[in-house]
Design an enzyme around this catalytic site. Sequence first.
Site, short mmCIF file in Angstrom:
data_model
loop_
_atom_site.label_atom_id
_atom_site.label_comp_id
_atom_site.label_asym_id
_atom_site.label_seq_id
_atom_site.Cartn_x
_atom_site.Cartn_y
_atom_site.Cartn_z
N CYS A 84 0.84 -1.20 0.00
CA CYS A 84 0.00 0.00 0.00
C CYS A 84 0.87 1.24 0.00
O CYS A 84 1.99 1.23 0.52
CB CYS A 84 -0.92 0.00 1.23
SG CYS A 84 -2.17 1.31 1.20
N CYS A 88 -1.92 4.13 7.03
CA CYS A 88 -2.96 4.29 8.05
C CYS A 88 -2.55 3.56 9.33
O CYS A 88 -2.21 2.37 9.29
CB CYS A 88 -4.30 3.74 7.54
SG CYS A 88 -4.85 4.53 6.01
N CYS A 91 -4.32 0.16 10.27
CA CYS A 91 -4.48 -0.85 9.22
C CYS A 91 -4.36 -2.26 9.80
O CYS A 91 -3.42 -2.57 10.54
CB CYS A 91 -3.43 -0.66 8.14
SG CYS A 91 -3.54 -1.88 6.80
#
Length: 362
Positions: A84, A88, A91
């Site tokens: 990714c 975040c 996550c």
Amino acid sequence: RGFWSMITQKMFLSSVMKSPKPLVHLFIQTLRCMLVSLFSALVYWTAGACKDASASPSDAKAHANKVQNVTTPTSVNYHFTRKCNYKCGFCFHTAKTSFVLPLEEAKRGLRLLMEAGMEKINFSGGEPFLHDKGEFLGKLVQFCKEDLQLPSVSIVSNGSMIKEKWFQKYGDFLDILAISCDSFDEETNQLIGRTQGRKSHLDNLYKIRNWCQDYKVAFKINSVINTFNIDEDMTEHINQLNPVRWKVFQCLLIDGENAGEEALREAERFVISDQQFEEFLDRHSGVSCLVPESNEKMRNSYLILDEYMRFLDCREGRKDPSKSILDVGVQQAILFSGFDEKMFLMRGGKYTWSKADMKLDW
């Protein structure tokens, strides 16, 4: 040879007639052997019957499940990549490997799932548009709709890598596109990690919403509620974007992913209480498309396939993988998925998920 055989038989009969005792003895021995065999079989059968009768209901149920698998993979989430471009903090499916199956192997697994009863496939990651600039994903989407003729094909993405030309090429084959957005404040998204460089996550969100409208793809929003957005009121923005569904998740800890020594994220600081989550839901009770998912509803109610096409069992608060469906088949692998089908239905997992049935005003 026939002559001497005839003479031998006459001699044997003659001796028997003179003294029948050997024949009687042979008969008694044969009868005894038959009775012993019958008694042994009876004892063996009785022992087995008693063993089955003393088995617990749970053992009987486990045996029945082995004989016949009752779980159908109606809706499957395939996380074909863990990579990714966002970071975040909460996550729960992190970049622990960079592995991606070859395209034909992925297609083979998807066909196995369809043959086992799959109706909906959701592609996720990581960020699914990152690998091969979205071409790998597009080919899987087209294969599932065109070749497998699945009723529903969907994607969950952060939206940062999506280009309009992807919609032009693959939009016809996609039913639902869900974009993850946790806040309508850019600074909050920065704090969460829902960003890359100076790109505006919100600008992308609105741009993709318009593309979905133009290319007739149902638009959806996913939000993870955490300590950084718990007090936010998103009503105005959600109503303006008008998604078909707004999935609202309570931040969830998964050992080895976003919690624990081996985790790539430390999500403890993002966790909110059940009461805080309920307060957020109350604040947005007027949003008709809201679909809430607490930790309890979320944990075991998803059939999750990882990058190796292994089902992930989250019942122990971590992700324990099954063997790959490519090696043992769907029915064997799904026994180790930990899937709670009742909770799947209770949380509204089965809904109108084909864009052909949504009757949307494009």
